[in-house]
Write an enzyme that holds these catalytic residues in place. Structure first.
Site, PDB file in Angstrom:
ATOM      1  N   HIS A  54       8.235   8.162  -1.467  1.00  0.00           N
ATOM      2  CA  HIS A  54       8.080   6.817  -1.688  1.00  0.00           C
ATOM      3  C   HIS A  54       6.599   6.935  -2.121  1.00  0.00           C
ATOM      4  O   HIS A  54       6.232   5.948  -3.234  1.00  0.00           O
ATOM      5  CB  HIS A  54       8.300   5.983  -0.391  1.00  0.00           C
ATOM      6  CG  HIS A  54       8.334   4.550  -0.670  1.00  0.00           C
ATOM      7  ND1 HIS A  54       9.081   3.976  -1.447  1.00  0.00           N
ATOM      8  CD2 HIS A  54       7.274   3.503  -0.174  1.00  0.00           C
ATOM      9  CE1 HIS A  54       9.149   2.685  -1.469  1.00  0.00           C
ATOM     10  NE2 HIS A  54       8.034   2.368  -0.795  1.00  0.00           N
ATOM     11  N   HIS A 100      12.899  -2.641  -2.359  1.00  0.00           N
ATOM     12  CA  HIS A 100      12.725  -2.813  -1.058  1.00  0.00           C
ATOM     13  C   HIS A 100      14.209  -2.496  -0.333  1.00  0.00           C
ATOM     14  O   HIS A 100      14.748  -3.476   0.251  1.00  0.00           O
ATOM     15  CB  HIS A 100      11.999  -4.103  -0.276  1.00  0.00           C
ATOM     16  CG  HIS A 100      11.099  -3.554   0.583  1.00  0.00           C
ATOM     17  ND1 HIS A 100      10.922  -4.618   1.642  1.00  0.00           N
ATOM     18  CD2 HIS A 100       9.887  -3.002   0.733  1.00  0.00           C
ATOM     19  CE1 HIS A 100       9.741  -4.171   2.217  1.00  0.00           C
ATOM     20  NE2 HIS A 100       9.265  -2.897   1.794  1.00  0.00           N
ATOM     21  N   ASP A 122       0.320  -6.453  -5.300  1.00  0.00           N
ATOM     22  CA  ASP A 122      -0.128  -5.363  -6.597  1.00  0.00           C
ATOM     23  C   ASP A 122      -0.433  -6.396  -7.855  1.00  0.00           C
ATOM     24  O   ASP A 122      -1.388  -5.732  -8.260  1.00  0.00           O
ATOM     25  CB  ASP A 122       1.242  -4.504  -6.699  1.00  0.00           C
ATOM     26  CG  ASP A 122       1.444  -3.406  -6.018  1.00  0.00           C
ATOM     27  OD1 ASP A 122       0.578  -3.158  -5.197  1.00  0.00           O
ATOM     28  OD2 ASP A 122       2.644  -3.229  -5.921  1.00  0.00           O
ATOM     29  N   ASP A 275      -3.675  -3.031  -2.548  1.00  0.00           N
ATOM     30  CA  ASP A 275      -2.940  -3.435  -1.595  1.00  0.00           C
ATOM     31  C   ASP A 275      -2.695  -2.459  -0.534  1.00  0.00           C
ATOM     32  O   ASP A 275      -2.605  -1.315  -0.978  1.00  0.00           O
ATOM     33  CB  ASP A 275      -1.647  -3.810  -2.421  1.00  0.00           C
ATOM     34  CG  ASP A 275      -0.809  -3.957  -1.345  1.00  0.00           C
ATOM     35  OD1 ASP A 275      -0.770  -4.679  -0.256  1.00  0.00           O
ATOM     36  OD2 ASP A 275       0.498  -3.385  -1.790  1.00  0.00           O
ATOM     37  N   ASN A 542       8.600   2.248 -10.147  1.00  0.00           N
ATOM     38  CA  ASN A 542       8.939   2.583  -8.863  1.00  0.00           C
ATOM     39  C   ASN A 542       9.858   3.439  -8.954  1.00  0.00           C
ATOM     40  O   ASN A 542      10.987   3.186  -9.606  1.00  0.00           O
ATOM     41  CB  ASN A 542       9.040   1.148  -8.125  1.00  0.00           C
ATOM     42  CG  ASN A 542       9.698   1.479  -6.547  1.00  0.00           C
ATOM     43  OD1 ASN A 542      10.769   1.271  -6.487  1.00  0.00           O
ATOM     44  ND2 ASN A 542       8.856   1.908  -5.579  1.00  0.00           N
TER      45      ASN A 542
END
Length: 739
Positions: A54, A100, A122, A275, A542
């Protein structure tokens, strides 16, 4: 309170395995990085989260290198909080998507809400003001009570966070499939606007400069959340609620405004901003230092805490929400403290930049961690996994195309059943829970091909969408990946925009299984192929792997988020037919493309066969439609996707309650074919000659197939149904299934 183990106990018990480190990785840390010293409890925890998939993309980094990431429009690509693309007038659009998934299965409301909060941070960490949220959601079969609960809570979580913080949720997509029953996907995309001069970087440089912790206090929520997201679900995963964070959108609103004020009014003293997302304080600070080639010295006594007796391990790994890290020029600390105090937010100096290249932590006067900063970030391990073609792929390649037969007497009933399929049916009952109009920039709200927002102070607008049909990727990951990008671009073009760039969420199974890794790397080939052909570089993204439950993987699902530029608001185009008498035009040829289609799934209960995709034709048709729109010849435009021509025609007629009279040289089954690269347009009869002249200058194929009527009947060859009945089925299906 977590009880710390001694370094020797960690080595002997191998607890690091539970945190995601392998024996080989632990030995690498001990022998190669720390020179034989056993890592302590805090250090082991930091490596566990920072070396998770991750955080460091250790399994996917070689795959990501395949993507085109540059172009004249790209101001900042992958590597920062979000990508930045120039739109002229000294303005840029900033966007990124995040997943998520695992948290949203365990705690659907908080998992989805904090997914929204994280991606919003972000965007404003780049200096941009967030202007829109989109979501891409995947759930199991909706006839399952657990699925209905997850759908309800996930959508409520997204709505709750976005509505409270005052950012419109303007678009997205929802699909249902058995593979997501134990592993839903919650992908959230955020878009922001920025002036070039305010663009920020997440860096900590300048010896002696101060490291500030700003925002909410640190609790014990989300510890090892990054590790949790980097492994498969098992039978005990639903109980891992401590790995799920809890969000506060009102706190985030204050944090957003405070950070924007720092960037716009005190940019001269701000060195970097980032962040605190996955892996919390350790991730944000170590990445900022590693990118700048610096070291850091932090005093954890100063970290604001909302719980008592927190140990360094907990403070560093906590994923409490609504927190940021700022690097501020030495001597200007009080300015930052005063500014955040105005918003009633903590702003605490927790350390300073050094030039020794080490990441050093102190707590209660004791050094509790001392490791090379690059070993946590830039020098994290990379694995080149074995790829193996799954057996099913050869079977699909060798098989004949699926070719259904539909009689004249059955075509209307088939059409009605397709309208009620959960993936096709209207998602109005979901998106009406979102505030899509707050900020008053939304021109085209959810329900059309793409959302459109005006850019204040200019004559421009931005079109944005999320897309992916995972069934195509299950049959052929390369073509399916290429189609995902192409469909996103079709949605942008149908709205009057020129596609600019993409972000992605690569949702796949366990990369340590050769067949699953093959799906990932092959899909990336297809995504890259379309991105190059359509001039849409990958500027952010991502990776979410290990989306498996008890060994069973989801369908390969690389969600594509795309933003396009509409140079003049007069070119904004929507999908609904505008008035009776307009001509209906089909752009693109239709072939027998039923493999992986909604029709195949509905009629057979499975998907199989081989798929075709002509990227060159896709590009030609998109260019033609965009030129026709910018020439002012088009009244409406809608791309063809799930359900094919018949569904696209119906959706175009629904909004204004109009009818259609269409005669087209297609079989009954071909009305539901999902051939790519097609559009349904409507044009005024007086524009037909100019439209046909433009067509002669292109190699696109197009034909007039009918006209819009005011009789309230949808007639397509032998298919006939009242518009009211069709709308009732289309809009009523999902609410009925959710009961």
């Amino acid at each position: 309170m977590t009880l710390e183990m001694l370094p020797e106990q960690i080595q002997e018990s191998k607890i690091y395995r539970e945190w995601g480190l392998t024996d080989e990785e632990y030995l690498k840390i001990k022998d190669e990085i720390l020179g034989g010293r056993l890592p302590n409890f805090t250090e082991t925890g930091m490596y566990a989260v920072m070396w998770s998939e991750h955080c460091c993309y250790k399994n996917s980094k070689p795959v990501l290198k395949k993507f085109p990431t540059t172009g004249p429009q790209v101001l900042m690509g992958p590597g920062e909080g979000a990508g930045v693309v120039d739109i002229g007038d000294d303005l840029a659009v900033v966007f990124k998507a995040e997943s998520h998934n695992h948290p949203s299965y365990v705690e659907p409301y908080e998992g989805a809400a904090t997914g929204s909060g994280g991606i919003i941070r972000d965007i404003f960490s780049m200096g941009a003001r967030p202007i829109a949220i989109l979501d891409s959601l995947r759930f199991g079969p909706i006839d399952n009570g657990k699925t209905r609960h997850i759908v309800d809570q996930v959508t409520a979580g997204i709505a709750g966070y976005g509505n409270c913080i005052g950012i419109p949720t303007v678009g997205g997509e929802v699909a249902f499939d058995e593979s997501y029953a134990g592993n839903p996907l919650v992908n959230v995309m955020c878009v922001g606007l920025i002036e070039h001069k305010h663009i920020q970087k997440g860096q900590a440089k300048g010896v002696g400069n101060s490291i500030f912790y700003v925002g909410a206090k640190t609790g014990r929520d989300g510890i090892h959340g990054a590790s949790f997201a980097s492994k498969e679900f098992g039978s005990g995963s639903e109980t891992q609620r401590s790995a799920v964070q809890v969000g506060d959108p009102f706190m985030e609103k204050l944090l957003l405004e405070a950070c924007i004020e720092v960037i716009q009014n005190h940019g001269d003293i701000l060195v970097g901003i980032q962040d605190m997302g996955a892996a919390g304080l350790v991730s944000s600070t170590s990445e900022m230092a590693s990118k700048a080639g610096s070291g850091l010295r932090l005093n954890l006594d100063n970290v604001p805490q909302r719980e008592t007796e927190m140990i360094p391990y907990e403070m560093m790994l906590s994923e409490s929400q609504e927190r940021m890290v700022l690097c501020v020029k030495k001597g200007h600390e009080q300015e930052i403290i005063d500014l955040f105090k105005k918003y009633d937010l903590d702003a605490v100096n927790i350390g300073e930049v050094t030039d020794d290249g080490f990441y050093t932590l102190y707590h209660k006067g004791q050094m509790v961690a001392h490791v090379p900063v690059d070993s946590l970030a830039e020098d994290a391990p990379t694995y080149y996994r074995e790829a193996k073609v799954p057996e099913r792929i050869q079977k699909f390649t060798d098989s004949e195309k699926y070719l259904p037969e539909i009689t004249d007497s059955a075509v209307s009933e088939i059409f009605k059943k397709l309208l009620a399929q959960p993936t096709i049916a209207s998602k109005k009952s979901i998106y009406e829970t979102y505030d899509s109009r707050v900020m008053t920039n939304t021109v085209v709200a959810p329900g059309s091909d793409a959302a459109v927002l005006r850019v204040r102070g200019t004559n421009k607008a931005l079109a944005m969408t999320t897309d992916c049909n995972a069934r195509y990727l299950y049959l052929d990951p390369e073509k399916g990946g290429a189609i995902a990008v192409a469909e996103a671009a079709r949605n942008i073009v149908a709205s009057g925009g020129k596609p600019l760039a993409i972000t992605d969420c690569l949702n796949f199974g366990n990369p340590e299984k050769p067949e699953q890794f093959w799906e990932l790397t092959t899909a990336a080939d297809g995504i890259s192929r379309s991105c190059l052909a359509l001039d849409t570089p990958v500027i952010s993204g991502n990776v979410s792997l290990y989306n498996e439950t008890n060994g069973s993987a989801i369908l390969p699902t690389p969600m594509i988020g795309m933003v396009g530029l509409i140079e003049d608001v007069k070119n904004i185009t929507t999908q609904e037919f505008k008035k009776a008498g307009d001509l209906i035009v089909l752009v693109g040829q239709t072939f027998d493309d039923f493999s992986g289609s909604e029709l195949q799934k509905m009629l057979t209960g499975e998907i199989s066969g081989k798929i075709d995709f002509d990227l060159e034709t896709e590009k030609v048709n998109q260019d033609f439609v965009l030129k026709a729109i910018t020439d002012g010849l088009i009244n409406s435009a809608h791309d063809l996707s799930e359900g094919g021509l018949a569904i696209a025609l119906a959706e175009s007629a629904f909004a204004n309650g109009l009818g259609i009279d269409v005669e087209v040289d297609l079989s009954n089954a071909q009305l539901f074919s999902e051939t790519q690269g097609r559009f349904v347009l409507s044009i005024s009869p007086e524009n037909q000659a100019a439209f046909e002249k433009l067509l002669t200058e292109s190699s696109a194929s197009s034909e007039v197939i009918g006209k819009v009527t005011d009789n309230g009947i949808l007639k397509i060859n032998e298919l006939s149904i009242s518009t009211d009945e069709a709308v009732s089925i289309y809009e009523g299906a999902l609410p009925c299934l959710m009961k």
